[in-house]
Design a protein around this motif. Structure first.
Motif, PDB file in Angstrom:
ATOM      1  N   ASN A 173       1.944   6.804  -6.672  1.00 49.50           N
ATOM      2  CA  ASN A 173       0.890   7.748  -7.055  1.00 49.50           C
ATOM      3  C   ASN A 173       1.319   9.190  -6.773  1.00 49.50           C
TER       4      ASN A 173
ATOM      5  N   ARG B 181       0.835  -1.203   0.000  1.00 48.91           N
ATOM      6  CA  ARG B 181       0.000   0.000   0.000  1.00 48.91           C
ATOM      7  C   ARG B 181       0.867   1.250   0.000  1.00 48.91           C
ATOM      8  N   ASN B 182       1.902   1.263   0.840  1.00 53.60           N
ATOM      9  CA  ASN B 182       2.770   2.435   0.931  1.00 53.60           C
ATOM     10  C   ASN B 182       3.533   2.667  -0.368  1.00 53.60           C
TER      11      ASN B 182
ATOM     12  N   GLU C 194       2.445   1.858  -3.300  1.00 53.10           N
ATOM     13  CA  GLU C 194       1.427   2.368  -4.222  1.00 53.10           C
ATOM     14  C   GLU C 194       1.180   3.859  -3.977  1.00 53.10           C
ATOM     15  N   ILE C 195       1.062   4.229  -2.718  1.00 48.10           N
ATOM     16  CA  ILE C 195       0.861   5.641  -2.365  1.00 48.10           C
ATOM     17  C   ILE C 195       2.037   6.466  -2.881  1.00 48.10           C
TER      18      ILE C 195
ATOM     19  N   LEU D 292      -4.859  11.547  -2.193  1.00 46.49           N
ATOM     20  CA  LEU D 292      -4.350  10.269  -1.693  1.00 46.49           C
ATOM     21  C   LEU D 292      -4.927   9.953  -0.315  1.00 46.49           C
TER      22      LEU D 292
ATOM     23  N   ILE E  76      -0.069  10.409   5.034  1.00 43.13           N
ATOM     24  CA  ILE E  76       0.433  10.326   3.663  1.00 43.13           C
ATOM     25  C   ILE E  76       1.819  10.953   3.581  1.00 43.13           C
TER      26      ILE E  76
ATOM     27  N   GLN F  66      -8.438   8.810  -0.813  1.00 44.72           N
ATOM     28  CA  GLN F  66      -8.453   7.530  -1.510  1.00 44.72           C
ATOM     29  C   GLN F  66      -8.092   6.368  -0.580  1.00 44.72           C
ATOM     30  N   TYR F  67      -7.128   6.584   0.309  1.00 43.51           N
ATOM     31  CA  TYR F  67      -6.643   5.517   1.194  1.00 43.51           C
ATOM     32  C   TYR F  67      -7.200   5.614   2.617  1.00 43.51           C
ATOM     33  N   CYS F  68      -8.128   6.539   2.815  1.00 40.77           N
ATOM     34  CA  CYS F  68      -8.748   6.734   4.143  1.00 40.77           C
ATOM     35  C   CYS F  68      -7.688   6.965   5.223  1.00 40.77           C
ATOM     36  N   LEU F  69      -6.741   7.814   4.901  1.00 41.43           N
ATOM     37  CA  LEU F  69      -5.682   8.182   5.835  1.00 41.43           C
ATOM     38  C   LEU F  69      -5.657   9.694   5.977  1.00 41.43           C
TER      39      LEU F  69
END
Length: 91
Positions: free
Chosen positions: A59, A52-53, A55-56, A69, A80, A72-75
């Motif tokens: 992106n 996931r990280n 990918e972040i 972001l 981020i 999108q990632y609910c963070l």
């Protein structure tokens, strides 16, 4: 981690000894040092978060904005930024 009833696993003499120190209180008994496992070693959570990280970060490098972001990632945006910083250092 679930609780087990002391009467089901400990001898009565040991229960009575423990009751001299804590009577009717929940206590935590730590694992022996040789049985301790690191965080994420029993599951694939570490790998999932690493992917996931990555990918972040990819992106982010592709131009996606931090607020997008985060949504999108609910963070949080702060999370981020922390991930981006960590990935820069490890790259």
């Amino acid at each position: 981690m679930g609780y087990q009833r002391a009467e089901e696993i400990l001898p009565q003499e040991l229960i009575e000894l423990i009751q001299q120190y804590v009577d009717g209180t929940s206590i935590y008994i730590p694992r022996k040092e040789e049985h301790v496992v690191g965080w994420g070693q029993n599951t694939d959570t570490k790998e999932v978060l690493e992917r996931r990280n990555q990918e972040i970060y990819q992106n982010y490098l592709s131009g996606q904005k931090v607020p997008v972001l985060a949504a999108q990632y609910c963070l949080s945006e702060k999370s981020i930024w922390r991930i981006v910083r960590q990935m820069k250092v490890s790259a």
